[in-house]
Design a protein around this motif. Structure first.
Motif, PDB file in Angstrom:
ATOM      1  N   SER A  59      45.965  37.610  43.449  1.00  0.00           N
ATOM      2  CA  SER A  59      46.136  37.906  42.029  1.00  0.00           C
ATOM      3  C   SER A  59      45.080  37.188  41.196  1.00  0.00           C
ATOM      4  O   SER A  59      44.765  37.599  40.087  1.00  0.00           O
ATOM      5  CB  SER A  59      47.533  37.479  41.560  1.00  0.00           C
ATOM      6  OG  SER A  59      47.689  36.078  41.676  1.00  0.00           O
ATOM      7  N   SER A  60      44.538  36.114  41.755  1.00  0.00           N
ATOM      8  CA  SER A  60      43.482  35.363  41.069  1.00  0.00           C
ATOM      9  C   SER A  60      42.606  34.713  42.126  1.00  0.00           C
ATOM     10  O   SER A  60      42.817  33.564  42.509  1.00  0.00           O
ATOM     11  CB  SER A  60      44.087  34.305  40.131  1.00  0.00           C
ATOM     12  OG  SER A  60      43.083  33.612  39.449  1.00  0.00           O
ATOM     13  N   GLU A  61      41.621  35.449  42.612  1.00  0.00           N
ATOM     14  CA  GLU A  61      40.821  35.002  43.742  1.00  0.00           C
ATOM     15  C   GLU A  61      40.009  33.749  43.438  1.00  0.00           C
ATOM     16  O   GLU A  61      39.617  33.017  44.341  1.00  0.00           O
ATOM     17  CB  GLU A  61      39.891  36.126  44.204  1.00  0.00           C
ATOM     18  CG  GLU A  61      40.644  37.300  44.835  1.00  0.00           C
ATOM     19  CD  GLU A  61      39.719  38.379  45.342  1.00  0.00           C
ATOM     20  OE1 GLU A  61      38.499  38.260  45.083  1.00  0.00           O
ATOM     21  OE2 GLU A  61      40.197  39.327  45.972  1.00  0.00           O
ATOM     22  N   ASN A  62      39.738  33.495  42.168  1.00  0.00           N
ATOM     23  CA  ASN A  62      38.939  32.334  41.807  1.00  0.00           C
ATOM     24  C   ASN A  62      39.784  31.075  41.609  1.00  0.00           C
ATOM     25  O   ASN A  62      39.258  30.015  41.290  1.00  0.00           O
ATOM     26  CB  ASN A  62      38.138  32.611  40.531  1.00  0.00           C
ATOM     27  CG  ASN A  62      37.114  33.720  40.732  1.00  0.00           C
ATOM     28  OD1 ASN A  62      36.520  33.824  41.794  1.00  0.00           O
ATOM     29  ND2 ASN A  62      36.911  34.540  39.725  1.00  0.00           N
ATOM     30  N   ASN A 171      54.176  40.006  49.799  1.00  0.00           N
ATOM     31  CA  ASN A 171      55.485  40.303  49.228  1.00  0.00           C
ATOM     32  C   ASN A 171      55.298  40.841  47.818  1.00  0.00           C
ATOM     33  O   ASN A 171      54.685  40.185  46.980  1.00  0.00           O
ATOM     34  CB  ASN A 171      56.358  39.043  49.200  1.00  0.00           C
ATOM     35  CG  ASN A 171      57.794  39.353  48.854  1.00  0.00           C
ATOM     36  OD1 ASN A 171      58.238  40.493  48.915  1.00  0.00           O
ATOM     37  ND2 ASN A 171      58.545  38.329  48.489  1.00  0.00           N
ATOM     38  N   GLY A 172      55.808  42.026  47.548  1.00  0.00           N
ATOM     39  CA  GLY A 172      55.656  42.620  46.226  1.00  0.00           C
ATOM     40  C   GLY A 172      54.264  43.207  46.024  1.00  0.00           C
ATOM     41  O   GLY A 172      53.483  43.367  46.974  1.00  0.00           O
ATOM     42  N   THR A 173      53.941  43.505  44.775  1.00  0.00           N
ATOM     43  CA  THR A 173      52.659  44.126  44.459  1.00  0.00           C
ATOM     44  C   THR A 173      51.996  43.413  43.279  1.00  0.00           C
ATOM     45  O   THR A 173      52.642  42.699  42.516  1.00  0.00           O
ATOM     46  CB  THR A 173      52.818  45.617  44.097  1.00  0.00           C
ATOM     47  OG1 THR A 173      53.705  45.737  42.967  1.00  0.00           O
ATOM     48  CG2 THR A 173      53.376  46.399  45.272  1.00  0.00           C
ATOM     49  N   VAL A 174      50.711  43.624  43.147  1.00  0.00           N
ATOM     50  CA  VAL A 174      49.937  43.104  42.031  1.00  0.00           C
ATOM     51  C   VAL A 174      48.930  44.163  41.612  1.00  0.00           C
ATOM     52  O   VAL A 174      48.426  44.924  42.447  1.00  0.00           O
ATOM     53  CB  VAL A 174      49.217  41.787  42.426  1.00  0.00           C
ATOM     54  CG1 VAL A 174      48.225  42.020  43.558  1.00  0.00           C
ATOM     55  CG2 VAL A 174      48.517  41.180  41.224  1.00  0.00           C
ATOM     56  N   VAL A 175      48.663  44.276  40.318  1.00  0.00           N
ATOM     57  CA  VAL A 175      47.680  45.236  39.816  1.00  0.00           C
ATOM     58  C   VAL A 175      46.373  44.502  39.559  1.00  0.00           C
ATOM     59  O   VAL A 175      46.332  43.531  38.806  1.00  0.00           O
ATOM     60  CB  VAL A 175      48.168  45.918  38.519  1.00  0.00           C
ATOM     61  CG1 VAL A 175      47.086  46.851  37.986  1.00  0.00           C
ATOM     62  CG2 VAL A 175      49.455  46.675  38.770  1.00  0.00           C
ATOM     63  N   LYS A 179      44.199  48.858  40.019  1.00  0.00           N
ATOM     64  CA  LYS A 179      44.758  49.353  41.270  1.00  0.00           C
ATOM     65  C   LYS A 179      45.923  48.478  41.716  1.00  0.00           C
ATOM     66  O   LYS A 179      45.869  47.253  41.620  1.00  0.00           O
ATOM     67  CB  LYS A 179      43.693  49.377  42.372  1.00  0.00           C
ATOM     68  CG  LYS A 179      42.529  50.315  42.082  1.00  0.00           C
ATOM     69  CD  LYS A 179      41.511  50.273  43.208  1.00  0.00           C
ATOM     70  CE  LYS A 179      40.336  51.198  42.926  1.00  0.00           C
ATOM     71  NZ  LYS A 179      39.316  51.130  44.011  1.00  0.00           N
ATOM     72  N   GLU A 180      46.979  49.116  42.188  1.00  0.00           N
ATOM     73  CA  GLU A 180      48.133  48.381  42.692  1.00  0.00           C
ATOM     74  C   GLU A 180      47.947  48.079  44.178  1.00  0.00           C
ATOM     75  O   GLU A 180      47.581  48.949  44.958  1.00  0.00           O
ATOM     76  CB  GLU A 180      49.411  49.192  42.487  1.00  0.00           C
ATOM     77  CG  GLU A 180      50.677  48.428  42.849  1.00  0.00           C
ATOM     78  CD  GLU A 180      51.941  49.197  42.536  1.00  0.00           C
ATOM     79  OE1 GLU A 180      52.516  48.984  41.459  1.00  0.00           O
ATOM     80  OE2 GLU A 180      52.328  50.037  43.379  1.00  0.00           O
TER      81      GLU A 180
END
Length: 214
Positions: A59-62, A171-175, A179-180
């Motif tokens: 969700s936040s690669e940095n 687990n779950g999804t992130v946009v 893109k989801e």
């Protein structure tokens, strides 16, 4: 002829049910063996009073978070490119200090919590039982590490075969970028019994603008 076919159906149904029951029994037996191996490895390696690890999600690669814990003191070091924040919690002195080094600002406040056992996916009896009964377990490799991939009720967990520790979770999804996708967290650099008292000592706030909310 029709009567003979009618008589065959109950036998076919019973035969199919018997096969399904046998397959489910085999799956549970295999799961039981693998989960027990993971639990044994965790007990062999884990010290709840002295550990550290790093976690990063897609969700936040940095952003990367490093967690350190020793004898009641927990430190979170959150790094985002050239910015960082530090949270120092001590359950013995009931104190929490939040630091933003880039701004030379710090906040001191009361901390009244005991999270000494909050090691992610350290399997207790209840969770072990649930995974044994509801999972499909296969082998996989994550960043070169051999893992057990445990798929259970929409959640996927990867446990290291060598240490038993969680390596990856989906687990779950992130946009992201419109893109989801699956929400993935990776757990790295697990270490036990390596932190000293100096590593978790109270931060030196000399030179900081300190806000005291105790």
């Amino acid at each position: 002829m029709e009567k003979k076919k009618m008589k065959l159906w109950p036998k076919i149904v019973l035969g199919v049910l018997a096969v399904v029951i046998v397959l489910l029994t085999i799956i549970v037996m295999v799961n039981n063996s693998i989960i027990n191996k993971i639990v044994a490895k965790q007990k062999e390696n884990v010290n709840r009073q002295n550990y550290s690890y790093t976690v990063q999600s897609n969700s936040s690669e940095n952003t990367m978070t490093k967690i350190y814990y020793k004898d009641g003191t927990r430190i979170y070091v959150i790094q985002n490119n050239d910015k960082s924040a530090i949270m120092w919690n001590n359950s013995n002195t009931k104190e929490m200090i939040t630091i933003v080094p880039n701004l030379l600002k710090a906040t001191v406040q009361k901390y009244d919590s005991d999270d000494s056992t909050s090691i992610p996916y350290l399997l207790d009896a209840s969770m072990s039982r649930a995974l044994k009964l509801s999972s499909i377990i296969t082998s996989d490799t994550v960043n070169g590490e051999e893992c057990y991939k445990v798929s259970s009720l929409g959640q996927k967990l990867w446990f290291s075969k060598s240490t038993g520790m969680i390596v990856k979770e989906m687990n779950g999804t992130v946009v992201k970028d419109g893109k989801e996708m699956g929400y993935v967290s990776e757990f790295k650099d697990w270490k036990f019994n390596q932190l000293t008292d100096i590593d978790v000592t109270r931060p030196n706030l000399i030179g900081y603008e300190v806000t005291n909310n105790q």
